[in-house]
Design an enzyme around this catalytic site. Structure first.
Site, PDB file in Angstrom:
ATOM      1  N   THR A  91     -27.007   8.853  73.435  1.00  0.00           N
ATOM      2  CA  THR A  91     -26.308   8.015  74.413  1.00  0.00           C
ATOM      3  C   THR A  91     -26.840   8.359  75.798  1.00  0.00           C
ATOM      4  OG1 THR A  91     -24.339   8.118  73.025  1.00  0.00           O
ATOM      5  CG2 THR A  91     -24.042   7.305  75.266  1.00  0.00           C
ATOM      6  N   LEU A 106     -31.126  13.529  71.124  1.00  0.00           N
ATOM      7  CA  LEU A 106     -31.030  14.664  72.044  1.00  0.00           C
ATOM      8  C   LEU A 106     -29.769  14.533  72.898  1.00  0.00           C
ATOM      9  CD1 LEU A 106     -34.808  14.430  72.802  1.00  0.00           C
ATOM     10  CD2 LEU A 106     -33.669  16.466  71.847  1.00  0.00           C
ATOM     11  N   PRO A 107     -29.366  15.609  73.612  1.00  0.00           N
ATOM     12  CA  PRO A 107     -28.088  15.547  74.331  1.00  0.00           C
ATOM     13  C   PRO A 107     -27.991  14.432  75.381  1.00  0.00           C
ATOM     14  CG  PRO A 107     -28.845  17.825  74.168  1.00  0.00           C
ATOM     15  CD  PRO A 107     -29.961  16.954  73.655  1.00  0.00           C
ATOM     16  N   LYS A 111     -22.750   0.889  74.301  1.00  0.00           N
ATOM     17  CA  LYS A 111     -22.254   2.224  73.925  1.00  0.00           C
ATOM     18  C   LYS A 111     -21.445   2.851  75.061  1.00  0.00           C
ATOM     19  CE  LYS A 111     -21.963   6.339  72.024  1.00  0.00           C
ATOM     20  NZ  LYS A 111     -20.826   6.644  71.135  1.00  0.00           N
ATOM     21  N   LYS A 150     -20.900  13.434  80.612  1.00  0.00           N
ATOM     22  CA  LYS A 150     -22.178  12.730  80.840  1.00  0.00           C
ATOM     23  C   LYS A 150     -22.005  11.220  80.658  1.00  0.00           C
ATOM     24  CE  LYS A 150     -24.375  12.150  77.214  1.00  0.00           C
ATOM     25  NZ  LYS A 150     -25.044  11.805  75.996  1.00  0.00           N
TER      26      LYS A 150
HETATM   27  P1  NAD Z   1     -26.017  18.452  69.924  1.00  0.00           P
HETATM   28  O1  NAD Z   1     -26.023  19.226  71.197  1.00  0.00           O
HETATM   29  O2  NAD Z   1     -25.224  18.925  68.762  1.00  0.00           O
HETATM   30  O3  NAD Z   1     -27.524  18.230  69.421  1.00  0.00           O
HETATM   31  C1  NAD Z   1     -28.622  18.070  70.280  1.00  0.00           C
HETATM   32  C2  NAD Z   1     -29.830  18.770  69.656  1.00  0.00           C
HETATM   33  O4  NAD Z   1     -30.959  18.571  70.515  1.00  0.00           O
HETATM   34  C3  NAD Z   1     -29.650  20.299  69.522  1.00  0.00           C
HETATM   35  O5  NAD Z   1     -29.953  20.710  68.207  1.00  0.00           O
HETATM   36  C4  NAD Z   1     -30.629  20.871  70.539  1.00  0.00           C
HETATM   37  O6  NAD Z   1     -31.184  22.114  70.150  1.00  0.00           O
HETATM   38  C5  NAD Z   1     -31.682  19.783  70.592  1.00  0.00           C
HETATM   39  N1  NAD Z   1     -32.445  19.792  71.845  1.00  0.00           N
HETATM   40  C6  NAD Z   1     -31.966  19.808  73.107  1.00  0.00           C
HETATM   41  N2  NAD Z   1     -32.967  19.783  73.999  1.00  0.00           N
HETATM   42  C7  NAD Z   1     -34.117  19.766  73.280  1.00  0.00           C
HETATM   43  C8  NAD Z   1     -35.492  19.724  73.630  1.00  0.00           C
HETATM   44  N3  NAD Z   1     -35.881  19.720  74.909  1.00  0.00           N
HETATM   45  N4  NAD Z   1     -36.414  19.699  72.619  1.00  0.00           N
HETATM   46  C9  NAD Z   1     -36.014  19.702  71.318  1.00  0.00           C
HETATM   47  N5  NAD Z   1     -34.730  19.735  70.931  1.00  0.00           N
HETATM   48  C10 NAD Z   1     -33.783  19.765  71.899  1.00  0.00           C
HETATM   49  O7  NAD Z   1     -25.562  16.972  70.356  1.00  0.00           O
HETATM   50  P2  NAD Z   1     -24.964  15.820  69.384  1.00  0.00           P
HETATM   51  O8  NAD Z   1     -23.470  15.920  69.374  1.00  0.00           O
HETATM   52  O9  NAD Z   1     -25.730  15.789  68.129  1.00  0.00           O
HETATM   53  O10 NAD Z   1     -25.303  14.519  70.279  1.00  0.00           O
HETATM   54  C11 NAD Z   1     -26.612  13.991  70.362  1.00  0.00           C
HETATM   55  C12 NAD Z   1     -26.541  12.638  71.081  1.00  0.00           C
HETATM   56  O11 NAD Z   1     -25.714  11.751  70.328  1.00  0.00           O
HETATM   57  C13 NAD Z   1     -25.933  12.701  72.483  1.00  0.00           C
HETATM   58  O12 NAD Z   1     -26.587  11.776  73.322  1.00  0.00           O
HETATM   59  C14 NAD Z   1     -24.496  12.292  72.259  1.00  0.00           C
HETATM   60  O13 NAD Z   1     -23.902  11.751  73.432  1.00  0.00           O
HETATM   61  C15 NAD Z   1     -24.651  11.266  71.155  1.00  0.00           C
HETATM   62  N6  NAD Z   1     -23.476  11.089  70.273  1.00  0.00           N
HETATM   63  C16 NAD Z   1     -22.764  12.162  69.824  1.00  0.00           C
HETATM   64  C17 NAD Z   1     -21.661  11.952  68.992  1.00  0.00           C
HETATM   65  C18 NAD Z   1     -20.815  13.105  68.454  1.00  0.00           C
HETATM   66  O14 NAD Z   1     -19.720  12.849  67.957  1.00  0.00           O
HETATM   67  N7  NAD Z   1     -21.272  14.347  68.523  1.00  0.00           N
HETATM   68  C19 NAD Z   1     -21.292  10.657  68.613  1.00  0.00           C
HETATM   69  C20 NAD Z   1     -22.067   9.580  69.057  1.00  0.00           C
HETATM   70  C21 NAD Z   1     -23.152   9.801  69.898  1.00  0.00           C
END
Ligand code: NAD
Length: 300
Positions: free
Chosen positions: A98, A67-68, A173, A248
């Site tokens: 993260t 999740l975010p 991380k 964040k």
């Molecule tokens: P994203 O916003 O693309 O995906 C998050 C998903 O969570 C979305 O599909 C959203 O609809 C869902 N969501 C949000 N709130 C919700 C809830 N209450 N119930 C159910 N679903 C819910 O984000 P992302 O880029 O996939 O990142 C996810 C995590 O991974 C974050 O913590 C981010 O910091 C970490 N991360 C991201 C990357 C990257 O390159 N994008 C790399 C490493 C780590």
């Protein structure tokens, strides 16, 4: 397989390809995302849908969240009708997003109340690493629990590390991401000043790539449209990794440093710059959009 049914919550840029890789590896998968359109491709690929976190937890013996941020994972897992109310005794909850180490410890306590175990297992490698299953995974938690989940991590990533007790995955991380955050600011400044004095940005990148400034920011995220077709800058800064998420992470790193009374001036400045980017409406764009701020300030 040690786990009969894996539940996956959060099917965004990272979660969707990770969940797909688990399906391909033969895991029975039950998925949930608050956006039905995020679930659709996985259901087509053979996953089952859950109506919410509680239902998903009741049907799974391993639950993974992607999740975010802190607020979302705490609500989904430790809130009313959350995962921890449905976790079976002996199940494992793994947060791969993260977040702050305190969030990991809160989730571990909530899981323990259900007789379940918890690991924090944030990842590095971006959406490309998620798709190609080449992520680096940094895991905090008990060694025995880590060993049980290791085969699942090995489906999702190439480098899997057990780095200490619950919360330590997040410490590792946040340290990593802080470097990416500050590096991106330095690259944005360098390209703004270089261009101001007439440097061709493509040639500047080419030279730096074989010099001491070489870094993933220069390699993958040069902040000038057109010099690298696959870079976010050439795709109107489509993410990748959003400015919102980077702000964040730098915020959580600052909270961590503050708790340890460690001065981190470069991080504090980077946090302000990412907040300025958010204030300029760049939150949903890739974080390399920070280069646009410097382009403007340079009058380019
Ligand atoms: P994203 O916003 O693309 O995906 C998050 C998903 O969570 C979305 O599909 C959203 O609809 C869902 N969501 C949000 N709130 C919700 C809830 N209450 N119930 C159910 N679903 C819910 O984000 P992302 O880029 O996939 O990142 C996810 C995590 O991974 C974050 O913590 C981010 O910091 C970490 N991360 C991201 C990357 C990257 O390159 N994008 C790399 C490493 C780590």
């Amino acid at each position: 397989m040690a786990f009969e049914r894996v539940g996956f919550i959060g099917l965004g840029r990272m979660g969707r390809p990770m969940a797909r890789n688990l399906l391909r590896a033969g895991y029975r998968l039950v998925v949930y995302d608050r956006r039905p359109e995020a679930m659709a491709p996985l259901l087509e690929a053979g996953a089952e849908a859950a109506g919410g976190p509680l239902e998903l937890a009741r049907a799974s013996d391993l639950v993974i969240t992607m999740l975010p941020g802190d607020a979302e994972v705490l609500e989904v897992c430790a809130g009313q009708d959350g995962v921890c109310q449905g976790l079976r005794s002996g199940a494992v909850l793994v947060d791969m997003g993260t977040n702050h180490p305190d969030t990991a410890r809160t989730l571990a306590r909530a899981a323990a109340r259900a007789g379940a175990d918890f690991l924090d297992a944030p990842v590095s490698g971006g959406d490309v690493g998620a798709e190609q299953a080449t992520l680096t995974i940094m895991v905090g938690g008990e060694a025995g629990v880590f060993e049980r989940v290791r085969p699942v991590f090995e489906v999702l990533g190439r480098h899997v590390f057990h780095v200490g007790p619950v919360g330590m995955g997040q410490v590792f991380k946040l340290c990593n991401n802080l470097i990416s955050a500050v590096q991106m600011v330095a690259v944005a400044e360098a390209f703004a000043v270089g261009r101001k004095f007439g440097a061709d940005p493509g040639l500047l990148r080419q030279v730096i790539m074989v010099s001491s400034g070489r870094s993933p920011a220069v390699e993958n995220r040069p902040p000038v449209p057109g010099i690298l077709p696959e870079a976010p800058a050439s795709r109107e800064y489509a993410p990748g990794f959003t400015t919102e998420l980077m702000a964040k992470d730098v915020g959580n790193f600052l909270r961590l440093a503050e708790a340890g009374k460690v001065p981190v001036p470069a991080s504090a400045l980077a946090r302000q710059l990412y907040l300025m980017a958010l204030g300029s409406g760049y939150g949903p764009k890739d974080y390399s959009v920070i280069g646009e701020l410097f382009r403007g300030w340079a009058g380019l």
